[in-house]
Design an enzyme around this catalytic site. Structure first.
Site, short mmCIF file in Angstrom:
data_model
loop_
_atom_site.label_atom_id
_atom_site.label_comp_id
_atom_site.label_asym_id
_atom_site.label_seq_id
_atom_site.Cartn_x
_atom_site.Cartn_y
_atom_site.Cartn_z
N ASP A 69 84.75 12.90 -24.63
CA ASP A 69 85.83 12.59 -25.55
C ASP A 69 86.97 11.84 -24.85
OD1 ASP A 69 87.24 12.61 -27.88
OD2 ASP A 69 87.76 14.75 -27.84
N LYS A 70 87.94 11.39 -25.61
CA LYS A 70 89.11 10.70 -25.11
C LYS A 70 89.80 11.52 -24.01
CE LYS A 70 93.71 9.22 -26.62
NZ LYS A 70 94.65 9.19 -27.78
#
Length: 386
Positions: A107-108
């Site tokens: 994820d980010k």
């Protein structure tokens, strides 16, 4: 202007146009010839690359074509593969052409010490060094191994191990003065309680409340957790930290962060222990999502592949013992300092802790606090797993 001079000018223009076209065609043929020569000299082979990266400043691992403003790890990797001559330029536009697959779509902001991608590339000389020449320091290829033609790093992966580094003040009583983080030290009894709560997650459960937009009836919400525990605390930059380790077959978007977030809520007294078991039921439970900063993909496991092909004399086992020192060095240089310095400067954990009182852990909810926030994140990121 005379008719003759006009015709002469037209002829000159046509000649120049033809010459330009011929030159472009020659360049194209030459380029194609170079690709053909490269492919003859270095035929494409199916390999896996061992990747390590610090996720700060990136919108996750997976490339999002058409979203150039959201830079991902794969964007920089593909550029390096093209510039180093490992893949033709047109393969960078269509990753299916090189049979590209990653083990986990981090994820980010999430980092990795042991991400593995599979792809077909030209096995050029000094390949790892040449790829790394075109990568920023926070992304590194640490290893390469040949694999079977049908190998797919996502489908052949049996399990994934993540770690999560956090300041131990996350486990402090709810009335603790967070202005004095450096003075906090985790009591052994609290650590024991944390690990007792993590044992609830072991085994197969319906984790539909630990991700977004997943119905309780969706079979893909059932996930198998092999192990989860928190290690002994240590001090860095005067703050005390600890590392949580979790191994499971696979994880959904934000699942690990929510698993940790709920345990923190229980430890701090915002929620009762029973909420963990209740979250696996049919009703919607408001599960808080811990910050993404401390999450690291540690390693991916290929036990079945190793058992079938690792001893056939043709293929190597997908284990990285020889690269262990390089992995450790990368974490010490790029991952741990980023997590610790960012936490000390920005205080993401303390900021998040202040939102815990707005969660309702008792009621059945139609829309959770995190699901409201998630709608905007989904529009930005497009990732589907931790």
């Amino acid at each position: 202007m005379s008719e003759e001079s006009t015709d002469q000018q037209t002829a000159k223009l046509l000649k120049r146009s033809n010459e330009d076209s011929a030159e472009r065609a020659t360049k194209r043929v030459k380029a194609e010839g170079e690709h053909t020569e490269d492919d003859k000299k270095y035929p494409k082979k199916k390999v896996v690359l061992l990747l390590a990266y610090s996720g700060k400043g990136y919108y996750g691992m997976q490339r999002n074509p058409g979203n150039s403003q959201f830079r991902t790890i794969e964007d920089d990797l593909v550029i390096a593969l093209v510039k180093s001559g490992c893949i033709p330029e047109n393969h960078g536009d269509d990753m299916k052409k090189m049979s590209f697959q990653r083990c986990a779509r981090t994820d980010k902001g999430v980092s990795a010490a042991g991400q593995v991608v599979s792809l077909k590339i030209r096995l050029i000389e000094d390949i790892i060094e040449k790829i790394n020449e075109h990568l920023p320091p926070q992304i590194r290829v640490l290893g390469l191994k040949r694999v079977t033609q049908g190998f797919n790093s996502k489908n052949n992966c049996d399990a994934r191990t993540y770690s999560y580094m956090l300041p131990t003040v996350a486990f402090s009583p709810k009335d603790y003065d967070t202005e004095n983080i450096a003075a906090f030290r985790l009591e052994p009894e609290t650590l024991q309680k944390v690990n007792q709560l993590f044992t609830h997650y072991k085994g197969t459960h319906n984790f539909h409340n630990f991700t977004s937009q997943k119905a309780p009836s969706d079979p893909s919400a059932r996930r198998y957790i092999i192990e989860m525990s928190c290690g002994e605390p240590f001090v860095r930059n005067t703050w005390e930290f600890a590392v949580i380790t979790v191994r499971g077959q696979s994880f959904m978007l934000h699942q690990i962060r929510k698993m940790i977030g709920l345990v923190i809520a229980v430890i701090k007294g915002y929620a009762k222990e029973q909420v963990i078991e209740r979250s696996w039921g049919q009703e919607k439970v408001d599960v808080p999502k811990a910050p993404g900063l401390g999450l690291v993909l540690e390693r991916v496991h290929f036990d079945r592949y190793n058992k079938r092909f690792g001893g056939d004399g043709l293929h190597e086992r997908l284990e990285w013992d020889r690269e262990e020192e390089a992995i450790k060095a990368f974490k010490e240089a790029h991952i741990y300092p980023t997590i610790i310095e960012t936490e000390c400067e920005e205080g993401s954990m303390v900021s998040w802790m202040s939102t815990l009182p707005i969660h309702d852990f008792e009621a059945t909810v139609t829309e959770t606090q995190d699901s409201k926030d998630q709608k905007q994140e989904n529009a930005d990121e497009g990732n589907n797993s931790d």
